[in-house]
Scaffold this active site. Structure first.
Site, PDB file in Angstrom:
ATOM      1  N   HIS A 102      12.298   6.038  -1.887  1.00 16.86           N
ATOM      2  CA  HIS A 102      11.622   5.445  -3.047  1.00 16.86           C
ATOM      3  C   HIS A 102      11.607   6.428  -4.210  1.00 16.86           C
ATOM      4  O   HIS A 102      11.378   7.613  -4.029  1.00 16.86           O
ATOM      5  CB  HIS A 102      10.186   5.067  -2.687  1.00 16.86           C
ATOM      6  CG  HIS A 102       9.643   3.989  -3.570  1.00 16.86           C
ATOM      7  ND1 HIS A 102       9.893   2.654  -3.353  1.00 16.86           N
ATOM      8  CD2 HIS A 102       8.896   4.040  -4.695  1.00 16.86           C
ATOM      9  CE1 HIS A 102       9.313   1.927  -4.285  1.00 16.86           C
ATOM     10  NE2 HIS A 102       8.703   2.758  -5.124  1.00 16.86           N
ATOM     11  N   ASP A 111       0.072  -5.388  -3.470  1.00 16.87           N
ATOM     12  CA  ASP A 111       0.861  -4.513  -4.350  1.00 16.87           C
ATOM     13  C   ASP A 111       1.660  -5.370  -5.324  1.00 16.87           C
ATOM     14  O   ASP A 111       1.783  -5.031  -6.500  1.00 16.87           O
ATOM     15  CB  ASP A 111       1.792  -3.603  -3.547  1.00 16.87           C
ATOM     16  CG  ASP A 111       2.591  -2.672  -4.466  1.00 16.87           C
ATOM     17  OD1 ASP A 111       1.950  -2.009  -5.313  1.00 16.87           O
ATOM     18  OD2 ASP A 111       3.823  -2.643  -4.386  1.00 16.87           O
ATOM     19  N   ARG A 152      -0.389  -3.846 -13.504  1.00 12.99           N
ATOM     20  CA  ARG A 152      -0.334  -2.474 -14.034  1.00 12.99           C
ATOM     21  C   ARG A 152       0.785  -2.331 -15.056  1.00 12.99           C
ATOM     22  O   ARG A 152       0.651  -1.624 -16.048  1.00 12.99           O
ATOM     23  CB  ARG A 152      -0.136  -1.462 -12.884  1.00 12.99           C
ATOM     24  CG  ARG A 152      -1.387  -1.262 -12.046  1.00 12.99           C
ATOM     25  CD  ARG A 152      -1.096  -0.477 -10.772  1.00 12.99           C
ATOM     26  NE  ARG A 152      -0.498   0.797 -11.037  1.00 12.99           N
ATOM     27  CZ  ARG A 152       0.466   1.349 -10.288  1.00 12.99           C
ATOM     28  NH1 ARG A 152       0.919   0.744  -9.202  1.00 12.99           N
ATOM     29  NH2 ARG A 152       0.962   2.513 -10.608  1.00 12.99           N
ATOM     30  N   SER A 169       0.658   2.351  -3.931  1.00 12.94           N
ATOM     31  CA  SER A 169       1.678   1.319  -4.150  1.00 12.94           C
ATOM     32  C   SER A 169       2.962   1.662  -3.379  1.00 12.94           C
ATOM     33  O   SER A 169       3.511   0.828  -2.650  1.00 12.94           O
ATOM     34  CB  SER A 169       1.944   1.226  -5.664  1.00 12.94           C
ATOM     35  OG  SER A 169       3.135   0.558  -5.937  1.00 12.94           O
ATOM     36  N   LYS A 188       4.191  -0.127   0.596  1.00 13.62           N
ATOM     37  CA  LYS A 188       5.450  -0.879   0.736  1.00 13.62           C
ATOM     38  C   LYS A 188       6.294  -0.305   1.880  1.00 13.62           C
ATOM     39  O   LYS A 188       6.885  -1.021   2.665  1.00 13.62           O
ATOM     40  CB  LYS A 188       6.283  -0.769  -0.558  1.00 13.62           C
ATOM     41  CG  LYS A 188       5.808  -1.664  -1.678  1.00 13.62           C
ATOM     42  CD  LYS A 188       6.844  -1.760  -2.793  1.00 13.62           C
ATOM     43  CE  LYS A 188       6.806  -0.613  -3.775  1.00 13.62           C
ATOM     44  NZ  LYS A 188       5.668  -0.567  -4.644  1.00 13.62           N
TER      45      LYS A 188
END
Ligand code: URA
Length: 448
Positions: A82, A161, A168, A183, A187
């Site tokens: 990520h 999320d 956001r 967040s 995930k």
């Protein structure tokens, strides 16, 4: 407790209990409280940092808001990656086929564009037919069949999320480290990853403007990973200049196809190979990070990673004809060139300015309900350190929704800073981190 009371406690920095947090977030998911309540809570968290306990609890609430993918029956170590968000950062689209071609399973759970940064899901969905909204059982099936899958938050996977991420994006509440950590990690944990590689972006175009903030986030992510028994390592990488050449959804897919077919963009592939090396090493298909990097280069050179990319697109319902021949894709309605006002050396290219411009061109959102224009964005013809002559093309702007692109030229030009002297190009990778330390990347992989 009323939502006002929870928001007041948050505003005043009083630590919330699990019961209070669960009640507030559940009420939001069930539409019993509104976006303005949640926005107030999020904004208060920008000024009163969430505690470690609250960060872990929110991560857990996010995970349990939907189903969880169980990969325990699949052999080998499944590794996800990520990025904290950058401009032109299309490394996820490159990494999944590269790392899968090296024999490591990759279950990747991603997000949409956030603020001025692009999102993997928007990029994938620019491919006609490509489905990213997959149930946990579909994720498992595609992963078992192909060794890779790329999906997003959905009604059945981390739905909290999904909702809060979108909120956001349009309420200036992205740059809050504990919310970023919750967040990202929710995930990855819900997606079933057994190991994780993180790419924390630092610089003008990133949410962490300076290195110390990036390091703080690295440590926070490591702590959340440890709490949920998800082993993680990562890199802190440069996001002052856009990564690669293209910014914008389909334009970035084209650059991915080019790179996988051997027309590599230097800075983009430097970061991609480093991340791939880490993933292949964690996935136990290389004895060292350096060997993992070598394996990654090989699968690209042999065309195996491109074959895997086509396979991924096909498995998720996408049109492989446009991947095999990107010229089949419709062009943006308007394209303009931006030319150099003087000769010289490009000293800097401002990722934040160009990221915001790409959103204005239609590549990102300013409201939760906005659709993105898949054809919109910017393609750089020159990068930092390049010598240019007056009137050379610096970049091209693309949009199917903005009628008069010439109005945006002067704004775009402000992103380019000129000098006269040549200078050596520096690495885009600052440091490597794991649970024990943050060290210069050159010490970890000197030959990369
Ligand atoms: N990526 C995410 O998934 N979440 C954030 O909050 C920031 C980057």
């Amino acid at each position: 407790m009323s939502p006002q009371e929870i928001i007041r406690k948050r505003r005043d920095g009083v630590e919330l209990t699990r019961e209070e947090l669960e009640g507030f977030f559940r009420a939001y998911l069930e539409n019993e409280i509104t976006d303005y309540h949640m926005t107030a809570f999020l904004m208060a968290s920008a000024f009163r940092p969430l505690t470690m306990y609250e960060t872990h609890t929110i991560t857990d609430i996010y995970i349990r808001s939907g189903g969880r993918v169980d990969l325990s029956a699949i052999p080998g170590v499944s590794v996800d990656k990520h990025s904290t968000g950058g401009v032109g950062d299309k490394t996820s689209l490159l990494l999944v086929p590269i790392v899968a071609a090296a024999g490591v399973r990759v279950p990747m759970i991603s997000g949409r564009g956030l603020a001025h940064t692009g999102g993997t899901l928007d990029k994938l969905e620019s491919i006609p037919g490509f489905r990213t909204q997959l149930s946990p059982s579909e994720i498992l099936r595609i992963l078992s069949d192909t060794g890779m899958v790329m999906a997003g938050q959905s009604e059945s996977l981390v739905p909290l999320d999904r909702r809060i991420y979108a909120l956001r994006d349009v309420t200036a509440t992205v740059e809050i480290l504990p919310l970023i950590a919750a967040s990202i990690m929710s995930k990855k944990i819900a997606g079933g990853a057994q190991a994780l590689v993180l790419d924390i972006k630092s610089g003008r175009g990133a949410f962490m403007r300076d290195r110390s903030q990036a390091e703080e986030l690295a440590m926070l992510l490591m702590a959340v990973g440890e709490e949920f028994a998800l082993p993680a390592v990562g890199l802190i990488t440069d996001m002052d200049e856009p990564l690669g050449l293209a910014i914008g959804n389909w334009l970035e897919v084209v650059e991915v196809v080019d790179c996988l077919r051997g027309r590599e963009t230097r800075d983009l592939m430097e970061v991609t190979y480093a991340l791939a090396g880490l993933m292949i090493y964690l996935g136990r298909k290389a004895a060292s990070i350096g060997e993992g990097i070598t394996v990654a280069r090989e699968v690209v050179r042999k065309g195996l990673a491109f074959e895997r990319f086509v396979q991924l697109v096909s498995a998720q319902g996408g049109d492989t004809a446009v991947i095999e021949d990107t010229l089949r894709y419709p062009n943006a309605n308007s394209i303009v060139e931006l030319r150099a006002p003087r000769s010289g050396v490009l000293r800097s290219v401002d990722a934040l300015r160009l990221g915001r411009l790409a959103v204005e061109l239609g590549a990102g959102r300013s409201r939760v309900t906005d659709d993105v224009d898949p054809t919109a964005g910017i393609v750089l013809a020159r990068k930092c350190g390049d010598r240019v002559e007056e009137d050379d093309v610096l970049c091209r702007l693309y949009s199917s929704t903005v009628a008069d692109l010439s109005m945006l030229r002067s704004n775009a030009l402000k992103a380019f800073e000129f000098g006269d002297e040549d200078f050596p190009l520096s690495t885009k990778i600052f440091s490597y981190f794991d649970r024990d330390a943050i060290v210069p990347w050159a010490e970890v992989a000197p030959m990369s």
